[in-house]
Write a protein that holds these residues in place. Sequence first.
Motif, PDB file in Angstrom:
ATOM      1  N   PHE A  30       0.836  -1.202   0.000  1.00 43.63           N
ATOM      2  CA  PHE A  30       0.000   0.000   0.000  1.00 43.63           C
ATOM      3  C   PHE A  30       0.871   1.251   0.000  1.00 43.63           C
ATOM      4  CE2 PHE A  30       0.434  -1.801   4.271  1.00 43.63           C
ATOM      5  CZ  PHE A  30       1.006  -0.755   4.988  1.00 43.63           C
ATOM      6  N   ARG A  31       0.227   2.351  -0.344  1.00 41.50           N
ATOM      7  CA  ARG A  31       0.919   3.639  -0.329  1.00 41.50           C
ATOM      8  C   ARG A  31       0.948   4.160   1.108  1.00 41.50           C
ATOM      9  NH1 ARG A  31       1.428   4.001  -5.625  1.00 41.50           N
ATOM     10  NH2 ARG A  31      -0.339   3.324  -6.935  1.00 41.50           N
ATOM     11  N   ARG A  32       2.134   4.514   1.566  1.00 47.39           N
ATOM     12  CA  ARG A  32       2.292   4.946   2.956  1.00 47.39           C
ATOM     13  C   ARG A  32       1.410   6.149   3.261  1.00 47.39           C
ATOM     14  NH1 ARG A  32       5.778   8.516   5.804  1.00 47.39           N
ATOM     15  NH2 ARG A  32       6.255   7.773   7.930  1.00 47.39           N
ATOM     16  N   ALA A  33       1.309   7.088   2.341  1.00 47.25           N
ATOM     17  CA  ALA A  33       0.504   8.290   2.572  1.00 47.25           C
ATOM     18  C   ALA A  33      -0.962   7.944   2.766  1.00 47.25           C
ATOM     19  CB  ALA A  33       0.672   9.265   1.408  1.00 47.25           C
ATOM     20  N   VAL A  34      -1.448   6.909   2.066  1.00 52.09           N
ATOM     21  CA  VAL A  34      -2.844   6.492   2.228  1.00 52.09           C
ATOM     22  C   VAL A  34      -3.039   5.864   3.604  1.00 52.09           C
ATOM     23  CG1 VAL A  34      -4.639   4.935   1.367  1.00 52.09           C
ATOM     24  CG2 VAL A  34      -3.205   6.206  -0.242  1.00 52.09           C
ATOM     25  N   TYR A  35      -2.121   5.002   4.013  1.00 49.01           N
ATOM     26  CA  TYR A  35      -2.221   4.380   5.340  1.00 49.01           C
ATOM     27  C   TYR A  35      -2.288   5.440   6.438  1.00 49.01           C
ATOM     28  CZ  TYR A  35      -0.887   1.701   9.493  1.00 49.01           C
ATOM     29  OH  TYR A  35      -0.850   1.157  10.753  1.00 49.01           O
ATOM     30  N   LEU A  36      -1.483   6.478   6.322  1.00 51.89           N
ATOM     31  CA  LEU A  36      -1.432   7.503   7.369  1.00 51.89           C
ATOM     32  C   LEU A  36      -2.709   8.335   7.438  1.00 51.89           C
ATOM     33  CD1 LEU A  36       2.270   8.691   7.029  1.00 51.89           C
ATOM     34  CD2 LEU A  36       1.289   7.100   8.700  1.00 51.89           C
TER      35      LEU A  36
ATOM     36  N   MET B 179      -8.361  -2.829   6.420  1.00 50.59           N
ATOM     37  CA  MET B 179      -7.768  -1.861   5.499  1.00 50.59           C
ATOM     38  C   MET B 179      -8.507  -1.722   4.170  1.00 50.59           C
ATOM     39  SD  MET B 179      -3.640  -1.868   6.069  1.00 50.59           S
ATOM     40  CE  MET B 179      -3.437  -0.785   4.645  1.00 50.59           C
ATOM     41  N   PRO B 180      -8.985  -2.802   3.525  1.00 50.63           N
ATOM     42  CA  PRO B 180      -9.690  -2.598   2.252  1.00 50.63           C
ATOM     43  C   PRO B 180     -10.867  -1.641   2.371  1.00 50.63           C
ATOM     44  CG  PRO B 180      -9.106  -4.899   2.488  1.00 50.63           C
ATOM     45  CD  PRO B 180      -8.793  -4.248   3.804  1.00 50.63           C
ATOM     46  N   ALA B 181     -11.701  -1.812   3.400  1.00 55.48           N
ATOM     47  CA  ALA B 181     -12.867  -0.948   3.569  1.00 55.48           C
ATOM     48  C   ALA B 181     -12.447   0.481   3.878  1.00 55.48           C
ATOM     49  CB  ALA B 181     -13.766  -1.484   4.682  1.00 55.48           C
ATOM     50  N   LEU B 182     -11.413   0.654   4.688  1.00 55.05           N
ATOM     51  CA  LEU B 182     -11.000   2.002   5.088  1.00 55.05           C
ATOM     52  C   LEU B 182     -10.241   2.717   3.978  1.00 55.05           C
ATOM     53  CD1 LEU B 182     -10.002   1.218   8.769  1.00 55.05           C
ATOM     54  CD2 LEU B 182     -12.000   2.516   7.976  1.00 55.05           C
ATOM     55  N   VAL B 183      -9.482   1.974   3.181  1.00 56.10           N
ATOM     56  CA  VAL B 183      -8.823   2.584   2.020  1.00 56.10           C
ATOM     57  C   VAL B 183      -9.874   3.065   1.020  1.00 56.10           C
ATOM     58  CG1 VAL B 183      -7.398   2.067  -0.009  1.00 56.10           C
ATOM     59  CG2 VAL B 183      -6.622   1.392   2.274  1.00 56.10           C
ATOM     60  N   ALA B 184     -10.902   2.237   0.788  1.00 53.59           N
ATOM     61  CA  ALA B 184     -11.995   2.649  -0.104  1.00 53.59           C
ATOM     62  C   ALA B 184     -12.725   3.860   0.466  1.00 53.59           C
ATOM     63  CB  ALA B 184     -12.958   1.487  -0.314  1.00 53.59           C
ATOM     64  N   ARG B 185     -12.860   3.915   1.779  1.00 54.37           N
ATOM     65  CA  ARG B 185     -13.505   5.066   2.431  1.00 54.37           C
ATOM     66  C   ARG B 185     -12.777   6.372   2.106  1.00 54.37           C
ATOM     67  NH1 ARG B 185     -12.413   7.657   7.477  1.00 54.37           N
ATOM     68  NH2 ARG B 185     -14.269   8.573   8.448  1.00 54.37           N
ATOM     69  N   GLU B 186     -11.462   6.292   1.919  1.00 57.08           N
ATOM     70  CA  GLU B 186     -10.680   7.481   1.585  1.00 57.08           C
ATOM     71  C   GLU B 186     -10.694   7.804   0.094  1.00 57.08           C
ATOM     72  OE1 GLU B 186      -9.300   9.574   3.744  1.00 57.08           O
ATOM     73  OE2 GLU B 186     -10.143   8.364   5.359  1.00 57.08           O
ATOM     74  N   GLY B 187     -11.428   7.018  -0.676  1.00 52.75           N
ATOM     75  CA  GLY B 187     -11.564   7.304  -2.100  1.00 52.75           C
ATOM     76  C   GLY B 187     -10.540   6.625  -2.989  1.00 52.75           C
ATOM     77  N   PHE B 188      -9.810   5.636  -2.466  1.00 51.29           N
ATOM     78  CA  PHE B 188      -8.791   4.937  -3.250  1.00 51.29           C
ATOM     79  C   PHE B 188      -9.281   3.537  -3.611  1.00 51.29           C
ATOM     80  CE2 PHE B 188      -6.493   8.198  -0.997  1.00 51.29           C
ATOM     81  CZ  PHE B 188      -5.568   8.642  -1.920  1.00 51.29           C
ATOM     82  N   ALA B 189      -8.823   3.047  -4.745  1.00 50.30           N
ATOM     83  CA  ALA B 189      -9.194   1.715  -5.192  1.00 50.30           C
ATOM     84  C   ALA B 189      -8.366   0.649  -4.474  1.00 50.30           C
ATOM     85  CB  ALA B 189      -8.991   1.597  -6.701  1.00 50.30           C
ATOM     86  N   VAL B 190      -8.927  -0.551  -4.392  1.00 49.34           N
ATOM     87  CA  VAL B 190      -8.241  -1.706  -3.825  1.00 49.34           C
ATOM     88  C   VAL B 190      -8.178  -2.788  -4.894  1.00 49.34           C
ATOM     89  CG1 VAL B 190      -8.295  -3.490  -2.033  1.00 49.34           C
ATOM     90  CG2 VAL B 190      -9.081  -1.166  -1.506  1.00 49.34           C
TER      91      VAL B 190
END
Length: 255
Positions: free
Chosen positions: A163-169, A181-192
């Motif tokens: 994953f991209r570190r900036a997205v994780y943060l 993480m998949p649900a929360l990454v999508a919540r930020e508008g990023f694809a999984v």
Amino acid sequence: MSEALRLSIVVPMRNEAGNVAPLVAEIEAACAGLAFELICVDDASTDGTPAALAAARLGRPWLRVLRHTTGGGQSAAVRSGVLAARGETVATLDGDGQNDPAFIPVLLAALDEAGPRAGLAQGQRRGRKDGPFKMLQSRIANGVRGRILKDSTRDTGCGLKVFRRAVYLRLPYFDALHRFMPALVAREGFAVVHRDVVDRPRLTGVSNYGLFDRLWVGLLDLAGVWWLIRRKRSDPRPDEIAPPAGPPADQDVGC
């Protein structure tokens, strides 16, 4: 070194003395073509893990070791490693040897191919090597989670992730974050994106993490993540206003 890094690999470990040497060697071989660093996070081990990590560091300047003086759990160990990471892209895998490091380049390529709007490449295990009761618990937990969060991920418990570190943060931190993480990454508008990976038997020792597989432990976390997703609002993207034209503020414009 930090400018040339392609990837930071984070491995949480607790009482994994027998797995340190073979796992580090496998990661070294799998990622030989990459500019990478490996960060092993010792989560307050009480066995020979610190000594095994010290031995593994000899001749490996790319191997870094962090140690928790008190146990914080797997999510805390992952977070410590990500915060210390020097690469813009981070890979994680479990410290017990069940995740095959050969799939790290596969997930990295999948993330690259998906482009900058992809935040996570998630491994999904095939041929699980856990016992039948644990697999049943995991199947139930994944089924309930998938129906509620609709994260399109069959196996969020797989430790293999890139994953991209900036997205994780940007993600809210809490215990068991790594399993949502998949649900929360999508919540930020990023694809999984997803890739199947091969599960292996644990190299040595016994499981030290994995409490989420007990459904009653994960239900409260699931409710919290569902609430976070429901409360998410669109993020306004501000435009910076240019300064007014004219002389600098400290310039004397008098007669």
